[in-house]
Design an enzyme around this catalytic site. Structure first.
Site, PDB file in Angstrom:
ATOM      1  N   ASN A   9       0.680  -1.222  -0.074  1.00 29.18           N
ATOM      2  CA  ASN A   9       0.054  -0.003   0.083  1.00 29.18           C
ATOM      3  C   ASN A   9       1.032   1.240  -0.017  1.00 29.18           C
ATOM      4  O   ASN A   9       1.542   1.637   0.947  1.00 29.18           O
ATOM      5  CB  ASN A   9      -1.026  -0.161   1.271  1.00 29.18           C
ATOM      6  CG  ASN A   9      -1.706   1.320   1.519  1.00 29.18           C
ATOM      7  OD1 ASN A   9      -1.956   2.047   0.416  1.00 29.18           O
ATOM      8  ND2 ASN A   9      -2.193   1.388   2.458  1.00 29.18           N
ATOM      9  N   LYS A  11       0.193   4.246  -0.535  1.00 31.70           N
ATOM     10  CA  LYS A  11      -0.554   5.248  -0.069  1.00 31.70           C
ATOM     11  C   LYS A  11      -0.288   6.617  -0.876  1.00 31.70           C
ATOM     12  O   LYS A  11      -0.089   6.299  -2.062  1.00 31.70           O
ATOM     13  CB  LYS A  11      -0.145   5.706   1.409  1.00 31.70           C
ATOM     14  CG  LYS A  11      -0.301   4.471   2.381  1.00 31.70           C
ATOM     15  CD  LYS A  11      -0.199   5.020   3.709  1.00 31.70           C
ATOM     16  CE  LYS A  11      -0.321   3.431   4.655  1.00 31.70           C
ATOM     17  NZ  LYS A  11      -0.488   3.424   5.983  1.00 31.70           N
ATOM     18  N   HIS A  97      -9.719   1.554   3.918  1.00 29.87           N
ATOM     19  CA  HIS A  97      -8.660   1.640   4.821  1.00 29.87           C
ATOM     20  C   HIS A  97      -8.975   2.314   5.754  1.00 29.87           C
ATOM     21  O   HIS A  97      -9.741   3.426   5.649  1.00 29.87           O
ATOM     22  CB  HIS A  97      -7.537   2.275   3.919  1.00 29.87           C
ATOM     23  CG  HIS A  97      -6.207   2.056   4.560  1.00 29.87           C
ATOM     24  ND1 HIS A  97      -5.817   3.162   5.450  1.00 29.87           N
ATOM     25  CD2 HIS A  97      -5.249   1.183   4.571  1.00 29.87           C
ATOM     26  CE1 HIS A  97      -4.782   2.632   6.163  1.00 29.87           C
ATOM     27  NE2 HIS A  97      -4.018   1.545   5.559  1.00 29.87           N
ATOM     28  N   GLU A  99      -7.449   4.982   7.200  1.00 30.54           N
ATOM     29  CA  GLU A  99      -7.121   6.431   6.801  1.00 30.54           C
ATOM     30  C   GLU A  99      -8.385   6.968   6.019  1.00 30.54           C
ATOM     31  O   GLU A  99      -8.757   8.132   6.283  1.00 30.54           O
ATOM     32  CB  GLU A  99      -5.883   6.505   5.961  1.00 30.54           C
ATOM     33  CG  GLU A  99      -4.712   6.395   6.865  1.00 30.54           C
ATOM     34  CD  GLU A  99      -3.551   5.533   6.196  1.00 30.54           C
ATOM     35  OE1 GLU A  99      -3.504   5.852   4.965  1.00 30.54           O
ATOM     36  OE2 GLU A  99      -2.720   5.296   7.004  1.00 30.54           O
ATOM     37  N   GLU A 169      -6.301  -4.587  10.146  1.00 26.13           N
ATOM     38  CA  GLU A 169      -5.186  -3.922  10.357  1.00 26.13           C
ATOM     39  C   GLU A 169      -5.383  -2.993  11.727  1.00 26.13           C
ATOM     40  O   GLU A 169      -6.441  -2.023  11.644  1.00 26.13           O
ATOM     41  CB  GLU A 169      -5.062  -2.794   9.289  1.00 26.13           C
ATOM     42  CG  GLU A 169      -4.747  -3.507   7.903  1.00 26.13           C
ATOM     43  CD  GLU A 169      -3.895  -2.486   6.826  1.00 26.13           C
ATOM     44  OE1 GLU A 169      -2.726  -2.493   6.628  1.00 26.13           O
ATOM     45  OE2 GLU A 169      -4.691  -1.476   6.566  1.00 26.13           O
ATOM     46  N   GLY A 175       1.768   2.376  10.790  1.00 31.74           N
ATOM     47  CA  GLY A 175       2.740   3.264  10.741  1.00 31.74           C
ATOM     48  C   GLY A 175       3.357   3.675  12.066  1.00 31.74           C
ATOM     49  O   GLY A 175       4.036   4.814  12.011  1.00 31.74           O
ATOM     50  N   SER A 215       2.506  -2.099  10.342  1.00 29.37           N
ATOM     51  CA  SER A 215       4.111  -2.173  10.709  1.00 29.37           C
ATOM     52  C   SER A 215       4.583  -3.592  10.380  1.00 29.37           C
ATOM     53  O   SER A 215       5.631  -3.868  10.971  1.00 29.37           O
ATOM     54  CB  SER A 215       4.270  -1.563  12.241  1.00 29.37           C
ATOM     55  OG  SER A 215       3.960  -0.219  12.385  1.00 29.37           O
TER      56      SER A 215
HETATM   57  P1  PGA Z   1       2.338   0.343   7.662  1.00 29.23           P
HETATM   58  O1  PGA Z   1       0.855   0.465   6.953  1.00 29.23           O
HETATM   59  O2  PGA Z   1       2.850  -1.094   7.124  1.00 29.23           O
HETATM   60  O3  PGA Z   1       3.117   1.615   7.256  1.00 29.23           O
HETATM   61  O4  PGA Z   1       2.105   0.379   9.219  1.00 29.23           O
HETATM   62  C1  PGA Z   1      -0.015  -0.575   6.840  1.00 29.23           C
HETATM   63  C2  PGA Z   1      -1.300   0.126   5.896  1.00 29.23           C
HETATM   64  O5  PGA Z   1      -1.771   1.039   6.508  1.00 29.23           O
HETATM   65  O6  PGA Z   1      -1.837  -0.687   5.176  1.00 29.23           O
END
Ligand code: PGA
Length: 253
Positions: A9, A11, A97, A99, A169, A175, A215
């Site tokens: 991803n 982003k 997601h 976000e 997730e 993150g 992560s």
């Molecule tokens: P990350 O993000 O691996 O940076 O924690 C995962 C995601 O948001 O899909």
């Protein structure tokens, strides 16, 4: 046998030339994908045609969109529909997601419409769910995630849900560098599978890939993916670094 998936991803990251470079680096890497393994790279919409063209020759590697709008067309300035994505060759769309849920106020019912729109064009929704820290601390993560799944997926027929990939997730792990332990991941993945089994039966529940996200890195992927109900990962930060993402692909069962 369930598909084992390493999903990137990206982003809202990378310029055109950086995206091109990362794709070139990834595609020239020497990982070998077995029949039941897939790599799915979800890129910013503007890079989708470039990325699709680049992966065309590489079997087992797919390009995904990070979002879509549920309506097929019309006066929705700035949005991109599922049929538009299909018309450039997209076969996977990330839906829900955290976000998007948080910053764009996407509700469970709105996400159900996006899931329906994705399936209607013959694509696979990668449906994200997961709890915030306060819910984890209160110990009610199972109920929270079950509700997200019921509210956005249970309108589907058995045939339709078989085409969905779920990504669990936990928001507190995205993150942050704080990964769920492999036991925590296994516990909730098994629970998610039991929720699916109750609604659709054991066979269908056993066939659905459930990815872990939050992560995932080269140094924890093997441990997390080794859990029986973890079928790979949805990877943010580490998917932007070719050596990290390659190691994550190699960690697939
Ligand atoms: P990350 O993000 O691996 O940076 O924690 C995962 C995601 O948001 O899909």
């Amino acid at each position: 046998m369930r598909k084992q998936i390493a999903a990137a991803n990206w982003k809202m990251n990378l310029s055109w030339s950086e995206a091109e470079q990362l794709l070139n680096d990834l595609l020239s890497s020497s990982y070998h994908l077995s029949e039941n393994q897939q790599v799915i790279i979800s890129v910013p919409a503007i890079y989708i045609p470039l990325a699709i063209q680049k992966v065309a020759e590489k079997s087992g590697v797919h390009i995904a969109a990070q979002n879509c709008y549920p309506k097929a067309n019309g006066a929705f300035t700035g949005e991109i529909s599922a049929p538009m994505l299909a018309s450039v060759g997209v076969k996977h769309i990330v839906i829900g997601h955290s976000e998007r849920r948080e910053y764009f106020n996407e509700s469970d019912t709105f996400l159900a419409e996006k899931v329906n729109a994705t399936l209607a064009i013959g694509s696979t929704p990668i449906f994200c769910c997961g709890e915030p820290l306060a819910i984890r601390e209160a110990g009610t993560q199972n109920e929270y995630v079950a509700k997200q799944i019921e509210a956005s997926l249970f309108q589907l027929s058995a045939d339709e849900i078989s085409k969905v990939v779920i990504a669990y997730e936990p928001i507190w792990a995205i993150g942050t560098g704080k990964t769920a332990t492999s036991d925590q991941a296994q516990e909730i993945h098994a629970y998610i599978r039991s929720v699916l089994a109750k609604q659709y039966g054991e066979n269908i529940a056993q066939s659905i890939s459930i990815l872990y996200g939050g992560s995932v890195k080269a140094n924890n992927a093997v441990e997390i993916f080794s859990q029986p109900d973890v079928d790979g990962g949805l990877v943010g930060g580490a998917s932007l670094i070719v050596t990290e993402f390659n190691a994550i692909i190699n960690a697939l069962k």
